[in-house]
Design an enzyme around this catalytic site. Structure first.
Site, short mmCIF file in Angstrom:
data_model
loop_
_atom_site.label_atom_id
_atom_site.label_comp_id
_atom_site.label_asym_id
_atom_site.label_seq_id
_atom_site.Cartn_x
_atom_site.Cartn_y
_atom_site.Cartn_z
N SER A 50 0.26 -8.85 34.96
CA SER A 50 -0.04 -9.19 34.17
C SER A 50 0.43 -11.19 34.91
CB SER A 50 -0.36 -9.58 33.16
OG SER A 50 1.02 -9.41 32.50
N ASN A 51 2.33 -11.20 34.50
CA ASN A 51 2.40 -11.91 35.14
C ASN A 51 2.67 -12.62 36.74
OD1 ASN A 51 4.67 -12.91 32.87
ND2 ASN A 51 5.01 -11.38 32.75
N HIS A 75 12.22 -11.27 31.71
CA HIS A 75 12.87 -10.15 30.42
C HIS A 75 12.65 -10.27 29.27
CE1 HIS A 75 15.10 -6.75 29.46
NE2 HIS A 75 15.16 -7.89 28.66
N LEU A 114 17.63 -3.19 40.88
CA LEU A 114 18.28 -3.77 41.92
C LEU A 114 20.46 -3.68 42.81
CD1 LEU A 114 16.27 -6.68 42.06
CD2 LEU A 114 16.00 -4.59 43.86
N MET A 144 10.23 -3.11 37.75
CA MET A 144 11.07 -2.59 36.85
C MET A 144 12.28 -1.11 38.69
SD MET A 144 10.14 -3.03 34.46
CE MET A 144 10.88 -1.92 33.21
N ARG A 145 12.71 -1.08 39.04
CA ARG A 145 14.34 -1.13 39.60
C ARG A 145 14.99 -1.95 39.72
NH1 ARG A 145 12.34 3.54 39.85
NH2 ARG A 145 13.89 4.66 40.97
N ASN A 174 14.00 -13.57 37.30
CA ASN A 174 13.36 -12.77 36.45
C ASN A 174 12.75 -13.37 35.11
OD1 ASN A 174 12.65 -9.85 35.61
ND2 ASN A 174 14.29 -9.80 35.12
N ASP A 202 19.97 -8.39 33.56
CA ASP A 202 19.58 -9.48 33.11
C ASP A 202 20.62 -10.65 32.67
OD1 ASP A 202 17.08 -7.65 32.77
OD2 ASP A 202 17.71 -6.65 30.87
#
Ligand code: GAR
Length: 197
Positions: A14-15, A110, A94, A91-92, A108, A146
């Site tokens: 959706s993003n 979050h 890196l 959802m990996r 990204n 993050d």
């Protein structure tokens, strides 16, 4: 010059849709590729429906060799010559090597007000902490999970009776506003943080 954007996802996308739909008219960027880490990611169908090139590198055959997975991802990405990579529910985790290759060009989103709640289960953690406010963050990707310079945040009030799902749904609505707003600025060379609402 128009910036070329590749979007990486793992789920429903959706993003990705919000980002792709924002890149029209006088927007300084255009989507050139949507990539997933599995053929079944729902976001791939949505990207195709929007007329965007798609591809995937299945991470499973690379079990235990993250660098090889990322090399395959990198090789496919460079063919599309993106200027900017947007992680949108990718959802990996890196490795530092991959992140360094895209330094200064990878964003990204979050679902928390970073630096609070890096990692998973952010909505449940905000509720468990009795936070009055929750939200989402767009940041530049650096090797630590993050972390990285914050490019925008949107706050969402936590309501009495919220569950992780109801809170997540309201945060997601703000994600769809925040990420396009940040990308538009970033693609124009402006890293001034966006604050919503
Ligand atoms: C979004 O809530 C995004 O913030 C989150 O995954 C969801 C993807 O939804 N990302 C992370 O948790 C990354 N650590 P979408 O596929 O509908 O865009």
């Amino acid at each position: 010059m128009t910036k070329r954007v590749a979007i990486l996802l793992s789920g429903g996308g959706s993003n990705m849709v919000a980002l792709a739909q924002s890149m029209t008219g006088d927007h300084p960027a255009r989507p050139v590729l949507v990539m997933a880490n599995s053929a079944g990611a729902g976001g791939l169908d949505k990207a195709r429906a929007l007329g965007i090139d798609t591809d995937f590198v299945d991470h499973r055959p690379y079990k235990g060799d993250r660098s090889a997975f990322e090399q395959a991802l990198h090789d496919r990405l460079v063919q599309a010559q993106p200027d900017i990579l947007c992680l949108a529910g990718f959802m990996r985790v890196l490795t530092e090597g991959f992140v360094r290759r895209w330094h200064g060009r990878m964003l990204n989103i979050h679902p928390s007000l970073l630096p609070k709640y890096r990692g998973l289960h952010t909505h449940a953690r905000a509720l468990a902490a009795d936070d009055a406010q929750h939200g989402c963050t767009v940041h530049e990707v650096t090797p630590e999970l993050d972390e990285g310079p914050i490019l925008g945040q949107a706050t969402v009030p936590v309501l009495a009776g919220d569950t992780p799902d109801t809170l997540a749904a309201r945060v997601l609505i703000m994600e769809h506003r925040l990420y396009p707003a940040v990308l538009r600025r970033f693609a124009a060379g402006d890293r001034t943080p966006v604050h919503l609402p």
